[in-house]
Every structure is written in C-alpha cells, then in structure tokens.
Design an enzyme around this catalytic site. Structure first.
Site, PDB file in Angstrom:
ATOM      1  N   GLU A 126      -6.043   3.074   3.483  1.00 11.19           N
ATOM      2  CA  GLU A 126      -6.707   3.724   4.560  1.00 11.19           C
ATOM      3  C   GLU A 126      -8.073   4.073   4.158  1.00 11.19           C
ATOM      4  O   GLU A 126      -9.041   3.981   5.226  1.00 11.19           O
ATOM      5  CB  GLU A 126      -6.162   4.795   5.201  1.00 11.19           C
ATOM      6  CG  GLU A 126      -4.321   4.591   5.510  1.00 11.19           C
ATOM      7  CD  GLU A 126      -4.298   3.361   6.825  1.00 11.19           C
ATOM      8  OE1 GLU A 126      -5.392   3.191   7.251  1.00 11.19           O
ATOM      9  OE2 GLU A 126      -3.160   3.295   7.102  1.00 11.19           O
ATOM     10  N   ASP A 174       0.780  -1.272   0.047  1.00  8.95           N
ATOM     11  CA  ASP A 174       0.073  -0.207  -0.101  1.00  8.95           C
ATOM     12  C   ASP A 174       1.008   1.480  -0.079  1.00  8.95           C
ATOM     13  O   ASP A 174       2.134   1.094   0.363  1.00  8.95           O
ATOM     14  CB  ASP A 174      -1.059  -0.074   1.059  1.00  8.95           C
ATOM     15  CG  ASP A 174      -0.467  -0.421   2.487  1.00  8.95           C
ATOM     16  OD1 ASP A 174       0.947  -0.842   2.392  1.00  8.95           O
ATOM     17  OD2 ASP A 174      -1.022  -1.190   3.264  1.00  8.95           O
TER      18      ASP A 174
HETATM   19 ZN   LIG Z   1      -3.450   1.826   8.598  1.00  9.47          ZN
HETATM   20 ZN   LIG Z   2      -1.835  -0.031   7.266  1.00  8.34          ZN
END
Ligand SMILES: [Zn+2]
Ligand SMILES: [Zn+2]
Length: 460
Positions: free
Chosen positions: A187, A117
């Site tokens: 997120e 991510d």
């Molecule tokens: Zn997070």
């Molecule tokens: Zn994370």
C-alpha cells in the site's frame, strides 16, 4: 494438517512398497500426489480460514508487518520451505524490511515466483464481522490510527500458505524451484522495490515467471478475472511549485499572480490527453492538491501543486511528464514571467510504480489451465484500470520476466445483483471500511487457480 501430510508424502516417495500396501489396505485412499488442487483446497480450508481470521483481526500497517511476517515464515517452514526473513531495504532510513522468501526446491527445472502482500490500511473497520479488527497503531508519522485489512491482503496470505502446502503435497508432479515471496508495504508502494534492492534476484535465483493475485471487490466468488497486456498503470507523483511576485490583491498590475497562472496551467495540462496524445493510449493527469495564499486581499508568492500521472507505455509516460513541464514553463513565459521565476517540476522517482503488464503469451497459457481447473464459466475477462500495484516490479522495468497478476472474485453474487438494481446498495470498494471478502470461496478459488498455474509452469 500440513506437517502430517508432508511426512506421509516423504514416506511414500522413499518406500513405494509400503505405499502400495497402504493404498490397498485403505481402499479408496488417494495418494497426496494424485489429488487435485480442488481436493487439497477442501482439506486445507478449515486451517486456512483460521489463519485468515487471525490475520484479519491482527492487521499491521505498511512497513510494520512484524507479527504477520513471523507467522508466514513459520507456515512456509512447516510446508517445507527454506525460509529467510527480514528482507527489504527501504530508501527511507529507519524502516525495517519484513519481507519473507520461502524457497521450495524440487530438483532442476524452472523457477517460479509466487507473491503475496502482507500490509493493512489506516481504516476503522465497520464490517460488523465477529473477527473485525479493533487494532490501533502508530503510523510512521507517530499518529495513532485504526488499522484494518481493507484490501484483502489477509485473504492473499491464507491463499499463499495454502498454495505452499499444496505444492509440497504435489511434489511428484513438478520440478524446479518455487520462490514464495511475502512482500511488505504494497500500500505504501515500496515493498517490492525494497525486496529487490535487498537482493531478491541475486541472493535467490531469478525467476522464469512471476505470479501474483488480488481479490476483486466487484467480481463474484468462484470466479477469476483475467486481463491480458497492460492491467494497471505507471504511477507518477509530481510536485509543482509555481513562483510569482506577491503583493496587494487590489493592484494586480504590480505583481505576478501565481494563482491565475496555475489555473491556466491546470487547464492546459488537461489538453495533453485530448490534443497531444493518441486516444488509444490512456493517460490521466489529476491535480490532487493545490495550495496558495493566506487571505482574500493578498496575492501570494507561490502556489504548490501535487499531481498523480497515470500512463501505460514508458514512451507515453516520458512524453506526458515532459509535456507537464513544457506547458507549465510555456504558460509562465507567455505571461511574461521572469526566467528566474519559472515553475519547478519535480517528478518523485522514489514513489514511481511501474505499470503492471500481464505477458500475453503467459496469459493465454494460464487461461487454458484455469478453464480446465475452475471451469470455463468461472473465467472472466476484466478490463484494465489506471490504478497501480507494485507487483509490476517483479517483471523488471523491461518486462523481461513474464508476469501475471490474477483477479480473484470475493463478492456474493446476490450482493452484486442487488447493487445493480436502481437505488441498490453500492458494493464496498477495496479500501472501504465495509469491505469484507467472502473468505472461504475466495481462498479456495485462489488456491486452486494459483496451484494449477504453478503446476503447469513447472510440470515434469
Ligand atoms: Zn490496496
Ligand atoms: Zn491490495
């Protein structure tokens, strides 16, 4: 440097005679392809650490990962990947998909997806690190906020680039295709779905395995944490409106009070877990927000609530969501609410995050790999949690693509020991303004773990 090593690898591949000569002349020279992931990790660490610090001091909010994705694309290209950028179609209009796919091809063979991510959080950093973030940015609502990598996605990015470099060096030992996926907006829960919606599994080959990893704020460095089966929960956001008939607070017999009804509904919802559900199937129903009324002596016309609902199995999820609606309407009927004033329940399907399920067979296979590459004593079993993580999207709703999400230890053992003493300083959790993984060992362990896992799944 990755480029130099990669070109040397190519020369060796095509000119075995020269390789032999170079090896003999250089004495203990180790061919890149004969190196262990640990040796490669040690060589790459200074450069990966520089990448980590750079990303840490330049964090970007979910859906705004422009600079980060450009750097990741450049690094994947340098490691020998065919790179495509700007992948991701969000449901919400006006947002740019900054997803990156780097394809490393090495003949026929299995397809393995490795995911990092990239996004940071609206948190004001308080770590005191020399490379701490001072960044401010406008969130998607137009508010100026502080930005920090408080979840360790910067560590993931450095590790991920290290894995790409290592797999390029080790091309003699594997075959197939690796999809290096750098995902935006973890997120904000939507980045993985946005990439899939933009053709991740149609423009590129569908993987045989999907691998993810995340640093862990209470696991010691050099250790990894393994969970088999369900690891994180289905996350549902539910909006509830309880209509009433408002009026004067002194005349309750002349109104239908949605506040008292809401109180009854909330308590009844809590009995779903205790009375309707198999205790071996964990569920959480949290009413995180409740709003109704304006003044002491006015009974309002409605109450609005926001719930988060956590489950593992899909059948449990469906049953719990149905029970939430049945109980809300049942309570209203029991109190004589008119049929046109029944509570409205809206499950926010656009915000749904499926449960992360670590394929048990894959878990078993990789656990053995990690015991050998990292040492038995460094492989721990970790309990599942009711948090959510959109890595789950890559295994598809029916978990038909075997997937595994690994915990990487990020905390110095002495800090863990101190936190366990009575009155000791608590460990900063993920998303805390004070969370700071110890970068070198976290990146090193992640690189060794992920490289050895991919090598095993793709070995010749
Ligand atoms: Zn997070
Ligand atoms: Zn994370």
């Amino acid at each position: 440097m990755p480029l130099a090593s990669f070109s040397l690898g190519c020369v060796m591949k095509f000119l075995p005679t020269i390789t032999l000569f170079v090896s003999l002349a250089a004495g203990p020279f180790v061919r890149a392809a004969d190196q262990t992931p640990a040796q490669i990790a040690d060589q790459e660490l200074p450069s990966l650490l520089a990448i980590y610090k750079d990303v840490h001091s330049h964090p970007e909010l979910s859906t705004q990962e422009k600079r980060t994705s450009e750097m990741v694309a450049k690094e994947l290209k340098a490691a020998g990947c065919e790179v495509t950028d700007h992948i991701g179609k969000y449901d919400q209009p006006g947002l740019t998909g900054y997803g990156i796919v780097g394809v490393m091809k090495n003949g026929d063979g299995p397809v393995v997806l490795v995911r990092t991510d990239m996004d940071a959080l609206p948190v004001e950093e308080e770590t005191g690190l020399p490379y701490a973030s001072k960044v401010m940015a406008k969130n998607n609502a137009g508010e100026e906020v502080h930005v920090m990598h408080a979840c360790g996605h910067d560590v993931h990015i450095a590790t991920f680039i290290g894995v790409a470099r290592a797999m390029a060096k080790l091309k003699d030992r594997w075959h197939g295709t690796i999809l290096f996926v750098a995902q935006p907006a973890e997120e904000a829960f939507g980045g993985a779905r946005a990439m899939l919606k933009d053709g991740l599994y149609t423009r590129w080959p569908k993987p045989n395995f999907a691998l993810g990893f995340h640093d862990k704020a209470d696991l010691e460095i050099n250790h990894i944490g393994i969970t088999s089966g369900y690891m994180q929960a289905n996350v549902d956001s539910v909006d509830v409106t309880v209509p009433g008939l408002g009026g004067h607070g002194a005349y309750p017999h002349k109104v239908k009070d949605p506040i008292v009804l809401s109180a009854e509904i909330i308590n009844m919802w809590q009995t779903i877990a205790s009375r309707e559900n198999n205790p071996l199937d964990p569920i959480v129903i949290t009413v995180g927000s409740i709003h109704g009324g304006t003044k002491h002596n006015i009974i309002p016309n409605d109450v609005k609530m926001q719930l988060t609902v956590r489950t593992y199995k899909s059948e449990v999820r469906e049953r719990v969501l149905a029970a939430i609606e049945r109980i809300a309407k049942g309570c209203a009927m029991a109190r004589g609410w008119p049929p046109d004033k029944m509570p409205e329940i809206k499950v926010r399907t656009d915000e749904f995050v499926p449960a992360t399920y670590n394929n048990p067979e894959l878990t078993k296979r990789l656990t053995e790999v990690w015991k050998s590459s990292l040492g038995k004593q460094n492989v721990e079993t970790v309990d599942p949690v009711m948090g959510g993580e959109d890595f789950s999207e890559y295994s598809l709703p029916d978990h038909s693509i075997p997937a595994f999400d690994l915990h990487i230890g990020a905390v110095a053992p002495e800090k863990i020991a101190a936190s366990k003493k009575p009155g000791g300083p608590p460990l900063p959790s993920l998303h805390s303004s004070k969370f700071a993984p110890v970068p070198e060992p976290t990146i090193r362990t992640g690189l060794i773990a992920m490289t050895s896992a991919v090598l095993d799944l793709m070995k010749k």
